[in-house]
Design an enzyme around this catalytic site. Structure first.
Site, PDB file in Angstrom:
ATOM      1  N   CYS A   1      38.514  38.513  39.595  1.00  0.00           N
ATOM      2  CA  CYS A   1      38.943  37.996  40.886  1.00  0.00           C
ATOM      3  C   CYS A   1      39.707  39.023  41.742  1.00  0.00           C
ATOM      4  O   CYS A   1      39.100  39.928  42.285  1.00  0.00           O
ATOM      5  CB  CYS A   1      39.733  36.704  40.667  1.00  0.00           C
ATOM      6  SG  CYS A   1      39.746  35.646  42.126  1.00  0.00           S
TER       7      CYS A   1
ATOM      8  N   ARG B   1      38.629  27.803  50.477  1.00  0.00           N
ATOM      9  CA  ARG B   1      38.676  28.421  49.151  1.00  0.00           C
ATOM     10  C   ARG B   1      37.561  27.851  48.279  1.00  0.00           C
ATOM     11  O   ARG B   1      37.223  26.673  48.392  1.00  0.00           O
ATOM     12  CB  ARG B   1      40.022  28.155  48.476  1.00  0.00           C
ATOM     13  CG  ARG B   1      41.203  28.759  49.186  1.00  0.00           C
ATOM     14  CD  ARG B   1      42.451  28.672  48.333  1.00  0.00           C
ATOM     15  NE  ARG B   1      42.435  29.610  47.210  1.00  0.00           N
ATOM     16  CZ  ARG B   1      42.705  30.904  47.317  1.00  0.00           C
ATOM     17  NH1 ARG B   1      42.995  31.430  48.487  1.00  0.00           N
ATOM     18  NH2 ARG B   1      42.686  31.684  46.263  1.00  0.00           N
TER      19      ARG B   1
ATOM     20  N   HIS C   1      37.869  33.089  36.056  1.00  0.00           N
ATOM     21  CA  HIS C   1      39.090  32.957  35.270  1.00  0.00           C
ATOM     22  C   HIS C   1      38.740  31.984  34.148  1.00  0.00           C
ATOM     23  O   HIS C   1      37.593  31.640  33.944  1.00  0.00           O
ATOM     24  CB  HIS C   1      40.200  32.317  36.114  1.00  0.00           C
ATOM     25  CG  HIS C   1      40.682  33.150  37.251  1.00  0.00           C
ATOM     26  ND1 HIS C   1      41.549  34.191  37.090  1.00  0.00           N
ATOM     27  CD2 HIS C   1      40.445  33.067  38.580  1.00  0.00           C
ATOM     28  CE1 HIS C   1      41.831  34.715  38.275  1.00  0.00           C
ATOM     29  NE2 HIS C   1      41.173  34.059  39.194  1.00  0.00           N
TER      30      HIS C   1
HETATM   31  N1  GLN Z   1      43.476  36.666  46.621  1.00  0.00           N
HETATM   32  C1  GLN Z   1      42.140  36.612  46.255  1.00  0.00           C
HETATM   33  C2  GLN Z   1      41.316  35.499  46.884  1.00  0.00           C
HETATM   34  O1  GLN Z   1      41.800  34.399  47.121  1.00  0.00           O
HETATM   35  C3  GLN Z   1      42.075  36.608  44.728  1.00  0.00           C
HETATM   36  C4  GLN Z   1      42.477  35.294  44.081  1.00  0.00           C
HETATM   37  C5  GLN Z   1      42.494  35.332  42.581  1.00  0.00           C
HETATM   38  O2  GLN Z   1      42.603  36.383  41.928  1.00  0.00           O
HETATM   39  N2  GLN Z   1      42.405  34.161  41.970  1.00  0.00           N
HETATM   40  O3  GLN Z   1      40.187  35.742  47.168  1.00  0.00           O
END
Ligand code: GLN
Length: 247
Positions: free
Chosen positions: A94, A128, A195
């Protein structure tokens, strides 16, 4: 035989239990009698990344990415690029995945520079991507062709010509929610949005990384198999659950 692992920014880039990936690597190597050394590397340090067998770079929110990106560029960039070009195994998740690429543009329009080791670009989208992910991978993984994990990111990542995807999305969004691709592979560097953490949920992928990491310094290594009955049942249950509830 010894497996030398670099844990990059363990104090800052470590969301959603990404540290579990280190435990999995450690355990699965130790169970086979392989000695493991984990070396944490954080802000202010500039090691020779070519001296490691495997580098793990976990995820983090924009705030942590902002904290590490300048340090990455000034102290680590050239050695990291050399190591990746030389075939060192890297797993980046990520936020870490995004920062190995050219840049990550935040929802506020700020451009965080990346290392440029991977031919990828990431820009935040309006919403998101959150939820379970299942992908089918082209990698020659034993056990199962699928990988399962959990994504939470606003970044949309697009692969350039020099990288290929880690897999095709069956459930979830993956790199950008458009092209059906998840993660990237370049030489022995693997980037992913999964993750979960990814390695305990996908022990076959953990072994793939360990095997590749050891083979670079010791010649072709074949790992003795472990009794993964329970782990693979857990993997399959997670895949089935994701297919049922998130499709
Ligand atoms: N900040 C990044 C995004 O939202 C990575 C998020 C994360 O590592 N979970 O794309």
């Amino acid at each position: 035989m010894k497996l030398i692992i670099c844990h990059l920014y363990p104090d800052l880039m470590n969301t959603y239990g990404d540290r579990g990936n280190m435990i999995t690597l450690y355990k699965r190597a130790s169970w086979r009698g392989i000695e493991v050394e984990v070396i944490p590397v954080s802000i202010g340090e500039g090691p020779d990344f070519g001296a490691f067998d495997l580098i793990f770079f976990g995820g983090g929110q924009d705030k942590e990415q902002r904290l590490v990106c300048q340090d990455l560029i000034t102290l680590k960039r050239s050695s990291l690029i050399d190591a990746i070009e030389d075939g060192v195994v890297v797993l980046a998740v990520c936020g870490g995945y995004q920062l190995l690429g050219e840049y990550y543009r935040t929802p506020g329009g700020e451009e965080l520079p990346g290392v440029g080791a991977l031919d990828i670009r990431t820009e935040a989208g309006s919403g998101r991507f959150i939820g379970n992910v299942v992908i089918e991978s082209q990698l020659p993984l034993g056990g199962a062709p699928t990988m399962v994990g959990f994504e939470n990111h606003s970044g949309r990542t697009y692969l350039g010509d020099k990288t290929r995807p880690l897999g095709r999305v069956i459930v979830g969004h993956g790199n950008n929610g458009r092209d059906g691709l998840e993660g990237c592979v370049y030489k022995n560097a693997f980037g992913t949005y999964l993750h979960g953490p990814i390695l305990p949920k996908n022990p076959h992928f953990a072994d793939y990384l360990i095997q590749k990491a050891l083979s670079r310094r010791h010649g072709e290594v074949k790992l003795p198999s472990l009794d993964d009955g329970m782990e693979l049942r857990a993997h399959k249950a997670a895949v089935a659950h994701a297919r049922k509830c998130c499709h």
